[in-house]
Design an enzyme around this catalytic site. Structure first.
Site, PDB file in Angstrom:
ATOM      1  CG  ASN A  23      -0.228  -0.084   2.526  1.00  0.00           C
ATOM      2  OD1 ASN A  23       0.673   0.691   2.802  1.00  0.00           O
ATOM      3  ND2 ASN A  23      -0.621  -1.030   3.363  1.00  0.00           N
ATOM      4  N   GLY A  31      -3.025  -9.512   2.886  1.00  0.00           N
ATOM      5  CA  GLY A  31      -2.750 -10.230   1.645  1.00  0.00           C
ATOM      6  C   GLY A  31      -1.276 -10.500   1.431  1.00  0.00           C
ATOM      7  CG  ASP A  33       2.089  -4.974   2.266  1.00  0.00           C
ATOM      8  OD1 ASP A  33       3.324  -5.086   2.241  1.00  0.00           O
ATOM      9  OD2 ASP A  33       1.512  -3.941   2.670  1.00  0.00           O
TER      10      ASP A  33
END
Length: 166
Positions: A23, A31, A33
């Site tokens: 992000n 997810g 990340d």
């Protein structure tokens, strides 16, 4: 460059660099990340804070250490959030192009990619696959292998089918 697809966990790929669908804040998330930050350990977050104190713009890429991952580097890209109205496809394709440019700067020969923006950001999966493959196939890069890593069987089959027709 060879484009391949595997069904598996991106955090376990034996490649020079893994691409993280991050992000804009670059401080971890859910997810892909979250999985990369969890598997890479605190060194990934510490490097994100040091290198990107103000995060990254949508469509851009930057690298950090891979911490405890088997890769040498993590290349973080910020995909567009389709659900919040970011529907400019060029922002999505920029993630792949910028990741390859960063990989070239690092001298990475193999890079593992997730399907950027197709999870919680809601990019339509068929178009996300098309954008990834089109961008990777057209790229001028020294990267020898771009490996698409699909966590679920359906995404793997979709990517594999798309690769077989290109």
């Amino acid at each position: 460059m060879e484009i391949t697809v595997v069904h598996g966990d991106i955090t376990r790929q034996q490649v020079d660099a893994v691409v993280n669908a991050a992000n804009r804040g670059m401080r971890g998330g859910g997810g892909v990340d979250g999985a990369i930050h969890a598997a890479g350990g605190p060194a990934v977050l510490a490097d994100c804070v040091a290198r990107f104190p103000h995060g990254l713009a949508t469509g851009d890429a930057g690298w950090t250490t891979a911490g405890d991952l088997p890769a040498r580097w993590v290349i973080h890209v910020v995909g567009p959030d389709h659900r919040s109205g970011q529907t400019d496809r060029s922002l999505l394709t920029s993630c792949y192009a910028r990741a390859l440019a960063v990989a070239d700067e690092l001298g990475a020969g193999s890079v593992a990619f997730p399907l950027v923006s197709a999870g919680i950001y809601g990019w339509p999966k068929h178009d996300a696959v098309a954008a990834a493959i089109e961008t990777l196939a057209a790229a001028e890069t020294a990267v020898a292998e771009a490996r698409m890593v699909a966590f679920d069987r359906g995404t793997y089959q979709l990517i594999a089918q798309s690769l077989s027709t290109t």
